[in-house]
Design a protein around this motif. Structure first.
Motif, PDB file in Angstrom:
ATOM      1  N   SER A  69       9.879 -31.059  -0.352  1.00  0.00           N
ATOM      2  CA  SER A  69       8.592 -30.863   0.318  1.00  0.00           C
ATOM      3  C   SER A  69       7.951 -32.205   0.656  1.00  0.00           C
ATOM      4  CB  SER A  69       7.645 -30.018  -0.546  1.00  0.00           C
ATOM      5  OG  SER A  69       7.410 -30.648  -1.782  1.00  0.00           O
ATOM      6  N   HIS A  70       8.293 -33.250  -0.112  1.00  0.00           N
ATOM      7  CA  HIS A  70       7.773 -34.593   0.151  1.00  0.00           C
ATOM      8  C   HIS A  70       8.446 -35.583  -0.797  1.00  0.00           C
ATOM      9  CE1 HIS A  70       5.333 -33.098  -3.183  1.00  0.00           C
ATOM     10  NE2 HIS A  70       4.886 -34.314  -3.442  1.00  0.00           N
ATOM     11  N   VAL A  71       8.078 -36.865  -0.669  1.00  0.00           N
ATOM     12  CA  VAL A  71       8.535 -37.874  -1.624  1.00  0.00           C
ATOM     13  C   VAL A  71       7.664 -37.735  -2.869  1.00  0.00           C
ATOM     14  CG1 VAL A  71       8.664 -40.356  -2.095  1.00  0.00           C
ATOM     15  CG2 VAL A  71       9.423 -39.479   0.094  1.00  0.00           C
ATOM     16  N   HIS A  72       8.233 -37.170  -3.911  1.00  0.00           N
ATOM     17  CA  HIS A  72       7.463 -36.893  -5.123  1.00  0.00           C
ATOM     18  C   HIS A  72       7.180 -38.184  -5.878  1.00  0.00           C
ATOM     19  CE1 HIS A  72       8.564 -32.716  -4.477  1.00  0.00           C
ATOM     20  NE2 HIS A  72       9.774 -33.153  -4.241  1.00  0.00           N
ATOM     21  N   ALA A  73       6.008 -38.217  -6.513  1.00  0.00           N
ATOM     22  CA  ALA A  73       5.619 -39.394  -7.292  1.00  0.00           C
ATOM     23  C   ALA A  73       5.654 -39.110  -8.787  1.00  0.00           C
ATOM     24  CB  ALA A  73       4.213 -39.835  -6.881  1.00  0.00           C
ATOM     25  N   ASP A  74       6.039 -37.901  -9.159  1.00  0.00           N
ATOM     26  CA  ASP A  74       5.957 -37.563 -10.588  1.00  0.00           C
ATOM     27  C   ASP A  74       7.281 -37.114 -11.179  1.00  0.00           C
ATOM     28  OD1 ASP A  74       6.182 -35.148  -9.333  1.00  0.00           O
ATOM     29  OD2 ASP A  74       4.061 -34.653  -9.561  1.00  0.00           O
ATOM     30  N   HIS A  75       8.307 -37.019 -10.362  1.00  0.00           N
ATOM     31  CA  HIS A  75       9.646 -36.734 -10.892  1.00  0.00           C
ATOM     32  C   HIS A  75      10.679 -37.260  -9.916  1.00  0.00           C
ATOM     33  CE1 HIS A  75       9.110 -33.281  -8.150  1.00  0.00           C
ATOM     34  NE2 HIS A  75      10.411 -33.353  -8.006  1.00  0.00           N
ATOM     35  N   GLY A 144      -1.549 -34.798   3.801  1.00  0.00           N
ATOM     36  CA  GLY A 144      -2.797 -34.912   3.057  1.00  0.00           C
ATOM     37  C   GLY A 144      -2.515 -35.503   1.689  1.00  0.00           C
ATOM     38  N   HIS A 145      -1.653 -34.830   0.929  1.00  0.00           N
ATOM     39  CA  HIS A 145      -1.188 -35.382  -0.348  1.00  0.00           C
ATOM     40  C   HIS A 145      -0.340 -36.623  -0.057  1.00  0.00           C
ATOM     41  CE1 HIS A 145       0.524 -35.528  -4.360  1.00  0.00           C
ATOM     42  NE2 HIS A 145       1.725 -35.266  -3.899  1.00  0.00           N
ATOM     43  N   THR A 146       0.577 -36.500   0.890  1.00  0.00           N
ATOM     44  CA  THR A 146       1.288 -37.647   1.472  1.00  0.00           C
ATOM     45  C   THR A 146       1.387 -37.380   2.972  1.00  0.00           C
ATOM     46  OG1 THR A 146       3.597 -36.883   1.582  1.00  0.00           O
ATOM     47  CG2 THR A 146       2.804 -37.625  -0.592  1.00  0.00           C
ATOM     48  N   GLY A 161       4.778 -26.978  -1.671  1.00  0.00           N
ATOM     49  CA  GLY A 161       4.844 -28.309  -2.280  1.00  0.00           C
ATOM     50  C   GLY A 161       3.543 -28.633  -2.971  1.00  0.00           C
ATOM     51  N   ASP A 162       3.042 -29.849  -2.754  1.00  0.00           N
ATOM     52  CA  ASP A 162       1.772 -30.260  -3.351  1.00  0.00           C
ATOM     53  C   ASP A 162       0.678 -30.216  -2.289  1.00  0.00           C
ATOM     54  OD1 ASP A 162       3.519 -30.731  -5.367  1.00  0.00           O
ATOM     55  OD2 ASP A 162       3.014 -32.837  -5.639  1.00  0.00           O
ATOM     56  N   THR A 163       0.192 -29.029  -2.004  1.00  0.00           N
ATOM     57  CA  THR A 163      -0.972 -28.849  -1.125  1.00  0.00           C
ATOM     58  C   THR A 163      -1.953 -28.006  -1.930  1.00  0.00           C
ATOM     59  OG1 THR A 163       0.127 -26.923  -0.125  1.00  0.00           O
ATOM     60  CG2 THR A 163       0.316 -28.996   1.045  1.00  0.00           C
ATOM     61  N   GLY A 203       4.267 -26.181  -6.015  1.00  0.00           N
ATOM     62  CA  GLY A 203       5.214 -27.201  -6.456  1.00  0.00           C
ATOM     63  C   GLY A 203       5.021 -27.653  -7.900  1.00  0.00           C
ATOM     64  N   HIS A 204       3.839 -27.396  -8.439  1.00  0.00           N
ATOM     65  CA  HIS A 204       3.553 -27.798  -9.823  1.00  0.00           C
ATOM     66  C   HIS A 204       2.642 -26.766 -10.452  1.00  0.00           C
ATOM     67  CE1 HIS A 204       5.196 -31.837  -9.625  1.00  0.00           C
ATOM     68  NE2 HIS A 204       4.555 -32.047  -8.488  1.00  0.00           N
ATOM     69  N   ASP A 205       2.660 -26.714 -11.774  1.00  0.00           N
ATOM     70  CA  ASP A 205       1.591 -25.986 -12.462  1.00  0.00           C
ATOM     71  C   ASP A 205       1.258 -26.697 -13.766  1.00  0.00           C
ATOM     72  OD1 ASP A 205      -0.266 -23.709 -12.528  1.00  0.00           O
ATOM     73  OD2 ASP A 205       0.765 -23.300 -14.404  1.00  0.00           O
TER      74      ASP A 205
HETATM   75 FE   FE2 Z   1       3.640 -34.792  -5.121  1.00  0.00          FE
END
Ligand code: FE2
Length: 287
Positions: A69-75, A144-146, A161-163, A203-205
């Motif tokens: 979904s994007h370039v993740h910054a947490d994994h 927005g997130h990236t 993803g992260d929206t 994408g996260h919880d």
């Molecule tokens: Fe992210």
């Protein structure tokens, strides 16, 4: 068409990975995989990715896409490991080039690091179609997130993803380089314009006040009614004021430095040195 969706939750990074299956055949796609990373030891592990491989093999599935979904910054992404074992093409948003440009500088990568997205097999833009067997997916550009974030709308399911996160947790942070709370607001409006019954997979919880279990599936209708950051038609300015104030209080994710260096290379480690050893950088006072 209603895809079969299997979620894999990684508690170490609060990440949800998905396998999305064509209900009429063996084709599937993997969305947002995780390569386990012990930060203290800088050691990788494939337990999370192996779980996905086992599921795909046990169900005789054919992996056609490994989507980010994007370039993740947490994994770290396990895309190349999964591709080695299962095949499939690795795809991400076309604006990956902006992310590569920004972080190529942060990590002082030099000219060997290509900033044209060529590490990926496919670069998607708004309106592109992805076929997973008979199952049709459409790409929404949801920055927005990236700046490179995508939402994959596959059948009646949207992988956002992260929206948006679960309605009781809200929305994603917008303070990484290239992030924008205003852009996120409009991206979320695009997601909320999908049919009310659309299933939303986040994408996260992180759980939420009053909720002790992890959750990752909701609907457009629930988000519109209940999202604590953007539900009930929250106006743009209310949202950006809240989002920017909240982001100012957030620390950097624990794995941001290794994650960015690996994920901007489609999940590959930097080139090994002459001895075959791999090194990641820790740029000081850069983030
Ligand atoms: Fe992210």
């Amino acid at each position: 068409m209603t895809p079969i969706v299997k979620a894999f939750f990684d508690e170490a990074t609060n990440t949800v990975s998905y396998v999305v299956r064509d209900p009429t055949g063996a084709a599937c796609a993997i969305i947002d995989s995780v390569l386990d990373f012990d930060h203290a030891a800088a050691r990788t592990d494939t337990a999370s990715a192996d779980e996905i491989i086992s599921y795909i093999r046990a169900n005789d599935l054919r992996c056609e896409w490994i989507l980010e979904s994007h370039v993740h910054a947490d994994h770290l992404s396990a895309a190349p490991y999964l591709q080695d074992h299962l095949g499939g093409k690795i795809g991400i948003g076309a604006n990956i080039t902006l992310v590569q440009d920004t972080f190529g500088k942060v990590f002082n990568e030099g000219t060997d690091f290509q900033r044209d997205g060529s590490q990926f097999d496919a670069l998607f833009k708004e309106g592109d179609t992805i076929m997973i067997g008979q199952l049709r997916g459409e790409v929404l550009h949801t920055p927005g997130h990236t700046p490179a974030c995508l939402t994959y709308v596959i059948g009646d399911a949207a992988f956002v993803g992260d929206t948006l996160f679960m309605p009781d947790f809200g929305t994603a942070r917008c303070d990484f380089p290239g992030g924008s709370s205003e852009a996120l607001y409009w991206s979320i409006q695009k997601i909320l314009a999908l049919p009310d019954e659309t299933r939303i997979f986040v994408g996260h919880d992180y759980k939420a006040p009053g909720r002790d279990d992890y959750a990752w599936e909701t609907t457009v209708a629930e988000q519109k009614a209940l999202n604590v950051h953007i539900g009930e038609g929250r106006p743009l300015e209310d949202f950006t004021t809240m989002r920017d104030a909240r982001d100012a209080t957030l620390g950097m994710p624990r794995l941001i430095l290794p994650s960015l260096q690996v994920n901007m290379r489609a999940g590959q480690m930097p080139e090994p040195d002459e001895e075959g050893d791999v090194f990641l950088k820790l740029p000081v006072n850069k983030l």
